[in-house]
Design an enzyme around this catalytic site. Structure first.
Site, mmCIF file in Angstrom:
data_model
loop_
_atom_site.group_PDB
_atom_site.id
_atom_site.type_symbol
_atom_site.label_atom_id
_atom_site.label_comp_id
_atom_site.label_asym_id
_atom_site.label_seq_id
_atom_site.Cartn_x
_atom_site.Cartn_y
_atom_site.Cartn_z
ATOM 1 N N TYR A 24 0.848 -1.201 0.000
ATOM 2 C CA TYR A 24 0.000 0.000 0.000
ATOM 3 C C TYR A 24 0.886 1.256 0.000
ATOM 4 O O TYR A 24 0.618 2.229 -0.713
ATOM 5 C CB TYR A 24 -0.941 -0.002 1.211
ATOM 6 C CG TYR A 24 -1.829 1.218 1.237
ATOM 7 C CD1 TYR A 24 -2.777 1.411 0.232
ATOM 8 C CD2 TYR A 24 -1.695 2.184 2.222
ATOM 9 C CE1 TYR A 24 -3.578 2.555 0.226
ATOM 10 C CE2 TYR A 24 -2.491 3.321 2.219
ATOM 11 C CZ TYR A 24 -3.428 3.500 1.213
ATOM 12 O OH TYR A 24 -4.201 4.634 1.192
ATOM 13 N N VAL A 78 0.106 11.368 5.094
ATOM 14 C CA VAL A 78 0.061 9.969 4.650
ATOM 15 C C VAL A 78 -1.035 9.253 5.442
ATOM 16 O O VAL A 78 -0.972 9.173 6.675
ATOM 17 C CB VAL A 78 1.435 9.282 4.849
ATOM 18 C CG1 VAL A 78 1.320 7.776 4.619
ATOM 19 C CG2 VAL A 78 2.469 9.875 3.892
ATOM 20 N N HIS A 275 0.771 13.075 -6.075
ATOM 21 C CA HIS A 275 0.352 12.141 -5.032
ATOM 22 C C HIS A 275 1.313 10.942 -4.969
ATOM 23 O O HIS A 275 0.924 9.816 -4.694
ATOM 24 C CB HIS A 275 -1.073 11.656 -5.308
ATOM 25 C CG HIS A 275 -1.931 11.482 -4.090
ATOM 26 N ND1 HIS A 275 -2.850 12.422 -3.694
ATOM 27 C CD2 HIS A 275 -2.012 10.483 -3.171
ATOM 28 C CE1 HIS A 275 -3.475 11.991 -2.597
ATOM 29 N NE2 HIS A 275 -2.961 10.817 -2.257
ATOM 30 N N ASP A 306 6.455 17.833 -3.745
ATOM 31 C CA ASP A 306 6.814 16.492 -3.280
ATOM 32 C C ASP A 306 6.712 15.521 -4.452
ATOM 33 O O ASP A 306 6.530 15.927 -5.598
ATOM 34 C CB ASP A 306 5.970 16.051 -2.068
ATOM 35 C CG ASP A 306 4.526 15.638 -2.404
ATOM 36 O OD1 ASP A 306 4.170 15.489 -3.592
ATOM 37 O OD2 ASP A 306 3.751 15.469 -1.445
ATOM 38 N N GLY A 308 8.863 11.897 -5.108
ATOM 39 C CA GLY A 308 10.139 11.404 -5.636
ATOM 40 C C GLY A 308 11.360 11.716 -4.792
ATOM 41 O O GLY A 308 12.451 11.234 -5.103
HETATM 42 C C1 LIG Z 1 0.766 5.332 1.768
HETATM 43 C C2 LIG Z 1 0.464 6.718 1.297
HETATM 44 C C3 LIG Z 1 -0.682 7.346 1.748
HETATM 45 C C4 LIG Z 1 -0.948 8.663 1.355
HETATM 46 N N1 LIG Z 1 -2.037 9.293 1.877
HETATM 47 C C5 LIG Z 1 -2.266 10.604 1.564
HETATM 48 C C6 LIG Z 1 -3.311 11.318 2.209
HETATM 49 O O1 LIG Z 1 -4.016 10.797 3.063
HETATM 50 N N2 LIG Z 1 -3.500 12.609 1.817
HETATM 51 C C7 LIG Z 1 -2.721 13.234 0.875
HETATM 52 O O2 LIG Z 1 -2.932 14.408 0.553
HETATM 53 N N3 LIG Z 1 -1.705 12.562 0.286
HETATM 54 C C8 LIG Z 1 -1.442 11.282 0.619
HETATM 55 N N4 LIG Z 1 -0.385 10.625 0.061
HETATM 56 C C9 LIG Z 1 0.515 11.354 -0.862
HETATM 57 C C10 LIG Z 1 1.633 12.023 -0.066
HETATM 58 O O3 LIG Z 1 1.138 13.090 0.704
HETATM 59 C C11 LIG Z 1 2.724 12.592 -0.989
HETATM 60 O O4 LIG Z 1 2.122 13.449 -1.943
HETATM 61 C C12 LIG Z 1 3.524 11.528 -1.708
HETATM 62 O O5 LIG Z 1 3.803 10.436 -0.860
HETATM 63 C C13 LIG Z 1 4.832 12.148 -2.192
HETATM 64 O O6 LIG Z 1 5.588 11.264 -2.921
HETATM 65 P P1 LIG Z 1 6.812 10.417 -2.304
HETATM 66 O O7 LIG Z 1 6.167 9.298 -1.526
HETATM 67 O O8 LIG Z 1 7.540 9.964 -3.497
HETATM 68 O O9 LIG Z 1 7.608 11.333 -1.393
HETATM 69 C C14 LIG Z 1 -0.075 9.325 0.455
HETATM 70 C C15 LIG Z 1 1.076 8.679 0.010
HETATM 71 C C16 LIG Z 1 1.368 7.396 0.435
HETATM 72 C C17 LIG Z 1 2.636 6.754 -0.024
#
Ligand SMILES: Cc1cc2nc3c(=O)[nH]c(=O)nc-3n(C[C@H](O)[C@H](O)[C@H](O)COP(=O)(O)O)c2cc1C
Length: 379
Positions: A24, A78, A275, A306, A308
């Site tokens: 996930y 997250v 995202h 964000d 990457g």
């Molecule tokens: C497991 C997971 C859950 C996430 N849940 C949310 C969330 O609840 N709300 C949101 O705005 N972004 C969510 N995101 C996106 C993150 O806020 C972020 O944009 C993204 O992880 C950035 O990319 P990176 O993982 O490569 O740093 C989620 C990302 C992951 C990996």
């Protein structure tokens, strides 16, 4: 296990977590092309090495929305963070607080606003999704304000959940999901004890508090599908802008035209983000989308980015491409899953060290000097 990077934390997280949770976190939408390019496009950004400029004193801090940040970094929101480590939102928030950077609580966190905010000294950031139940949104905003949340992060790139194939295979969703998750949990005893038993209740804390009844992980995927609102448009955000007294940041901007709309709307900031490659596969990586967005709106609105970022050098690259501040998602989640708050603290220390190396070797003494001048111009 030797830990020197996000890659090591990812491997440690994979060992510790039941597969449905690891995938996930780790997975993206469809063929995961954008997920891969987020990382590889950023890693391909070449910087100009400059030397012999007395780099003995560096300042990595910034001012953003009236707050001082020790690093140009905030933790991205997250969902379900409390499933990756015991009361994970609290542990991650405390690590961010210790480092002097903001923690952003997701709408779909395990720990509710009221559990996390009192545990930290600096004001928390809160992320809100557009849900069909506007009553929930208003209630969440009121509770965030009462808890002293400073900055509202409004996520707009999830009017519908993305198609993530891994979830169906891993047991996150799909046939016999509950049974498969149970079997995975019992074969991962460290996680089963720390989170499965000691980390209860496993509910969507913010939503359960509002509804006055538990919304469990069992209901999570169904809840997302049923409650996200594809009818959303800029005009639906007006009452939130008028209601919310603090800075408001729009998360999920990938196009210069949308960035200009965010300026016209009166947002204080945007987060250039896809995202983490979890929504529409094939869209641009943040690293590739950012320069055109910066050309369009830099100076008129704060630009965060964000998707990457895996190390401190990536932070410098994202700033050189036009961001005022960066955010990290998976990097801190892998560290949290591997070693709780201590893992997040160590990761943030690693990022700072790597940032300092990058600043030294590009000869910039403070963050405001990290500009497009650092980029190697091809051709
Ligand atoms: C497991 C997971 C859950 C996430 N849940 C949310 C969330 O609840 N709300 C949101 O705005 N972004 C969510 N995101 C996106 C993150 O806020 C972020 O944009 C993204 O992880 C950035 O990319 P990176 O993982 O490569 O740093 C989620 C990302 C992951 C990996």
């Amino acid at each position: 296990m030797i830990i020197s990077s996000t890659t090591d934390y990812r491997a440690a997280a994979q060992k510790r977590l039941p597969p449905f949770l690891f995938h996930y976190i780790d997975g993206g939408a469809y063929a995961e092309k954008t997920l891969g390019r987020n990382v590889s496009d950023l890693a391909d950004v070449a910087l100009r090495q400059r030397v012999l400029k007395d780099m003995s004193k560096l300042d990595t801090s910034i001012e953003l929305f009236g707050e001082k940040l020790a690093l140009p970094v905030a933790l991205s929101p997250v969902g379900l963070t409390g499933m990756y480590a015991r009361r994970g939102e609290v542990q991650a928030a405390m690590a961010a607080d210790k480092k002097g950077i903001p923690f952003t609580l997701s709408t779909v966190s395990v720990c509710p606003i009221e559990e996390v905010a009192p545990k930290i000294k600096r004001p928390m950031w809160f992320q809100l999704y557009v849900l069909k139940d506007r009553g929930f949104m208003k209630n969440a905003l009121e509770r965030a304000q009462a808890a002293g949340v400073s900055t509202l992060v409004f996520t707009v790139d999830m009017p519908v959940p993305g198609a993530r194939y891994r979830d169906a295979h891993s047991g996150m969703s799909g046939p016999n999901a509950a049974m498969r998750r149970y079997l995975q949990a019992v074969t991962h005893p460290h996680w089963a004890l720390d989170v499965g038993l000691m980390g209860r209740p496993h509910t969507l804390g913010n939503i359960s508090t509002y509804l006055g009844k538990n919304v469990s992980l069992e209901d999570y995927m169904g809840y997302l599908g049923a409650n996200f609102d594809p009818s959303i448009s800029w005009s639906d955000l007006e009452w939130i802008r008028d209601f919310w007294k603090g800075p408001m940041v729009i998360k999920g901007i990938l196009d210069p035209e949308d960035a200009k709309d965010a300026v016209r709307f009166g947002a204080d900031g945007i987060i250039v983000s896809n995202h983490g490659g979890r929504q529409l596969d094939g869209v641009l990586s943040s690293a590739r989308a950012l320069p055109a967005i910066a050309d369009a709106v830099k100076g008129q609105i704060k630009i965060l980015a964000d998707s990457g970022i895996r190390n401190g050098l990536d932070i410098v690259r994202m700033l050189a491409l036009g961001a005022d501040c960066t955010m990290i998602g998976r990097a801190f989640i892998y560290a949290l899953a591997a070693d709780g708050g201590a893992g997040v603290s160590n990761l943030l220390d690693l990022l700072e060290k790597e940032m300092r190396v990058a600043m030294t070797l590009t000869s910039v003494k403070n963050v405001s000097e990290i500009t497009g001048n650092l980029l190697v111009k091809e051709g």
